[in-house]
Design a protein around this motif. Structure first.
Motif, short mmCIF file in Angstrom:
data_model
loop_
_atom_site.label_atom_id
_atom_site.label_comp_id
_atom_site.label_asym_id
_atom_site.label_seq_id
_atom_site.Cartn_x
_atom_site.Cartn_y
_atom_site.Cartn_z
N ASP A 292 72.21 89.39 -7.06
CA ASP A 292 71.77 89.92 -8.06
C ASP A 292 72.38 89.26 -9.41
O ASP A 292 73.33 89.22 -10.00
N ILE A 293 71.43 88.02 -9.67
CA ILE A 293 71.85 87.22 -10.87
C ILE A 293 70.84 87.25 -11.89
O ILE A 293 69.49 87.16 -11.43
N ARG A 294 71.08 87.49 -13.12
CA ARG A 294 70.05 87.31 -14.15
C ARG A 294 70.23 85.88 -14.85
O ARG A 294 71.07 85.44 -14.67
N ILE A 295 68.85 85.36 -15.04
CA ILE A 295 68.88 84.07 -15.19
C ILE A 295 68.45 83.84 -16.72
O ILE A 295 67.69 84.50 -17.32
N PHE A 296 69.24 83.12 -17.62
CA PHE A 296 69.08 82.53 -18.80
C PHE A 296 68.94 81.00 -18.72
O PHE A 296 69.38 80.29 -17.77
N LEU A 297 68.02 80.55 -19.78
CA LEU A 297 67.71 79.19 -19.79
C LEU A 297 67.74 78.87 -21.15
O LEU A 297 67.57 79.48 -21.92
N SER A 298 68.11 77.37 -21.54
CA SER A 298 67.97 76.97 -23.00
C SER A 298 67.21 75.60 -22.82
O SER A 298 67.04 74.79 -21.88
N VAL A 299 66.24 75.48 -23.84
CA VAL A 299 65.59 74.23 -24.17
C VAL A 299 66.00 73.63 -25.47
O VAL A 299 65.92 74.55 -26.53
N ARG A 300 66.36 72.61 -25.38
CA ARG A 300 66.46 71.75 -26.65
C ARG A 300 65.31 71.26 -27.39
O ARG A 300 64.42 70.42 -26.90
N THR A 301 64.84 71.71 -28.56
CA THR A 301 63.83 71.34 -29.40
C THR A 301 64.14 70.41 -30.39
O THR A 301 65.10 70.42 -30.91
N GLY A 302 63.20 69.43 -30.62
CA GLY A 302 63.35 68.44 -31.82
C GLY A 302 62.30 68.58 -32.99
O GLY A 302 61.86 69.58 -33.02
N GLY A 318 56.50 79.82 -15.35
CA GLY A 318 55.57 80.62 -14.96
C GLY A 318 55.97 81.45 -13.89
O GLY A 318 55.63 82.68 -13.96
N ARG A 319 56.94 81.16 -12.91
CA ARG A 319 57.32 82.09 -12.21
C ARG A 319 58.40 83.03 -12.66
O ARG A 319 58.26 84.18 -12.34
N LEU A 320 59.23 82.63 -13.79
CA LEU A 320 60.20 83.73 -14.12
C LEU A 320 59.79 84.30 -15.31
O LEU A 320 60.09 85.50 -15.61
N ASP A 321 58.72 83.96 -16.15
CA ASP A 321 57.93 84.54 -17.09
C ASP A 321 59.28 85.11 -18.15
O ASP A 321 59.01 86.30 -18.37
N PRO A 322 59.96 84.07 -18.64
CA PRO A 322 61.09 84.64 -19.56
C PRO A 322 60.70 84.99 -21.19
O PRO A 322 59.93 84.65 -21.25
N TRP A 323 61.57 85.84 -21.56
CA TRP A 323 61.54 86.14 -22.98
C TRP A 323 62.02 85.12 -23.61
O TRP A 323 63.29 84.42 -23.75
N GLU A 324 61.46 84.77 -24.75
CA GLU A 324 61.57 83.48 -25.72
C GLU A 324 62.47 84.01 -26.95
O GLU A 324 61.80 84.75 -27.60
N VAL A 325 63.68 83.18 -27.19
CA VAL A 325 64.40 83.70 -28.40
C VAL A 325 64.50 82.19 -28.96
O VAL A 325 65.11 81.26 -28.27
N HIS A 326 63.91 82.34 -29.95
CA HIS A 326 63.97 81.13 -30.93
C HIS A 326 65.17 81.12 -31.85
O HIS A 326 65.41 82.05 -32.67
N ILE A 327 66.19 79.90 -31.73
CA ILE A 327 67.28 80.03 -32.60
C ILE A 327 67.04 78.87 -33.65
O ILE A 327 66.67 77.66 -33.53
N PRO A 328 66.83 79.50 -35.12
CA PRO A 328 66.51 78.58 -35.89
C PRO A 328 67.58 77.49 -36.35
O PRO A 328 68.85 77.69 -36.22
N PRO A 329 67.08 76.42 -37.13
CA PRO A 329 67.91 75.23 -37.31
C PRO A 329 68.75 75.79 -38.72
O PRO A 329 68.20 76.52 -39.31
N LEU A 330 69.81 74.92 -38.96
CA LEU A 330 70.63 75.76 -40.10
C LEU A 330 70.00 75.17 -41.46
O LEU A 330 70.22 76.05 -42.32
N ARG A 331 69.04 74.13 -41.42
CA ARG A 331 68.27 73.81 -42.63
C ARG A 331 67.60 75.14 -42.95
O ARG A 331 66.79 75.33 -44.10
N GLU A 332 67.18 75.82 -41.99
CA GLU A 332 66.41 77.23 -42.47
C GLU A 332 67.17 78.24 -42.69
O GLU A 332 66.64 79.48 -42.78
#
Length: 406
Positions: A292-302, A318-332
């Motif tokens: 019983d493991i919930r999976i979180f992932l992170s992607v570093r964007t440039g 495509g297999r996981l179909d995760p919900w996407e959370v966008h973390i805004p950069p500090l300049r925004e």
């Protein structure tokens, strides 16, 4: 002599460094009297009971540090006492005294949560060793609870400082996702706080009391890497699942954070897919049981956000179909600079015992005008460096040595 063949003298029990409370319920009145007398001389606060129901009532009101239970105490059976104490969720360490002919009894007692079972015959030091080990174990458990509570506080939503629109959207997502079990992917530039957001989500979900594992995919290079990093997770999971079925059913599960999944070697991405079984249940090992493991992932964007299509993680997404959370950069998040700076300063004030440490308005103006390519991580570093540079209570522009200003 007790019925267990021990000659209880003061030399058998080492002095306790701190006062600890011990409750005793033994089979024979003579045994209770002798053990109680010895332990009291060694500095313990000891209370003896002649009836199991009275003991249980006392434990429910004020749990002792250690409970010594004989194999056939009056009133209530020893295993029933043990089971009922565990249902009270008391943190007492329980030691049972038994004879060597009752191996099955010892096994059942340990399954029910006894810390130790002392069998006859044993050297006189055995009781002392069991009590000392029980007290040390309780101390470690309390320290673990304290550390877990500190982790939970660090993962509190309040630690995601800021009131800018981008941060408010992130907080809305996290609060909704805390009631869900779906996989989540956090996208953002380096230093924006993706792992902080992932931890906050874990510690505000139903899995808050269970482990949060982080695997930095960017540093994995060998095909056996996943087997190596998953080994501790498997060991921990098997230990947890060896409990009684009722306890296992109450175990809410774990969270696995696959950090920088976009930097995972293509060959290893296929290896990772092998751990996803039917219904996307996570397996440790090809033939291991689903966990019983919930999976979180992170992607570093440039500057350019790579699409998942054509990327090694595309099939995984495509297999996981995760919900996407966008973390805004500090300049925004210009309006959050002051809030974040003061948030970091509050921690530094506690660490350095400088309650009057603060930042001037002119220094805040310089911080707000800066582009922050390193995002929140860079801001935290600048504030910490400035606090060490400034000998005065106020951090001024001249203390911001790594920030260009006019």
């Amino acid at each position: 002599m007790t019925k267990f063949g021990w000659q209880l003298t003061a030399s058998n029990i080492l002095p306790a460094e701190n006062l600890s409370t011990i409750h005793i319920i033994l089979n024979e009145p003579g045994d209770r009297t002798k053990v109680q007398s010895i332990l009291r001389r060694e500095g313990y606060t000891v209370q003896s009971f002649e009836d199991g129901e009275v003991l249980l009532k006392s434990v429910s009101l004020s749990p002792p540090d250690v409970i010594l239970i004989g194999i056939a105490p009056p009133g209530v059976g020893s295993l029933e006492i043990l089971s009922r104490i565990r249902h009270l969720r008391a943190d007492s360490m329980i030691i049972l005294l038994a004879d060597s002919a009752r191996g099955d009894f010892s096994y059942r007692a340990m399954r029910l949560g006894a810390h130790d079972v002392i069998l006859e015959p044993n050297p006189p030091e055995r009781l002392n060793t069991a009590i000392q080990n029980a007290l040390k174990t309780k101390e470690l458990i309390q320290e673990t609870k304290k550390l877990k509570n500190e982790l939970r506080l660090r993962g509190d939503f309040d630690n995601i400082a800021g009131t800018s629109p981008g941060v408010c959207l992130v907080m809305d997502d996290l609060r909704r996702l805390s009631e869900s079990e779906i996989p989540v992917i956090f996208r953002g530039e380096a230093g924006t706080g993706k792992e902080l957001a992932a931890r906050a989500l874990h510690y505000n979900s139903r899995r808050a009391d269970d482990p949060f594992y982080t695997i930095n995919c960017a540093v994995l290079r060998r095909e056996s890497a996943f087997d190596d990093v998953f080994a501790p997770i498997l060991r921990n999971s098997l230990k947890r699942d060896r409990r009684m079925d009722s306890q296992r059913l109450r175990s809410n599960g774990r969270t696995l954070f696959l950090k920088e999944i976009d930097r995972l070697e293509p060959a290893l991405c296929g290896k990772l897919m092998e751990h996803l079984g039917p219904a996307d249940k996570f397996h440790i090992g090809r033939f291991g049981p689903p966990l019983d493991i919930r999976i979180f992932l992170s992607v570093r964007t440039g500057a350019q956000n790579p699409a998942d299509e054509g990327n090694p993680i595309g099939e995984l997404m495509g297999r996981l179909d995760p919900w996407e959370v966008h973390i805004p950069p500090l300049r925004e998040r210009g309006g959050d600079i002051e809030h974040l700076a003061n948030f970091f300063l509050s921690g530094i004030r506690s660490e350095t015992h400088r309650p009057d440490l603060h930042i001037t308005r002119e220094a805040l103006r310089v911080l707000s005008a800066y582009a922050w390519p390193g995002n929140i991580r860079e801001l935290k570093k600048v504030i910490r460096q400035a606090s060490h540079t400034s000998e005065a209570p106020a951090i001024d522009v001249m203390d911001l040595v790594s920030i260009p200003y006019e």
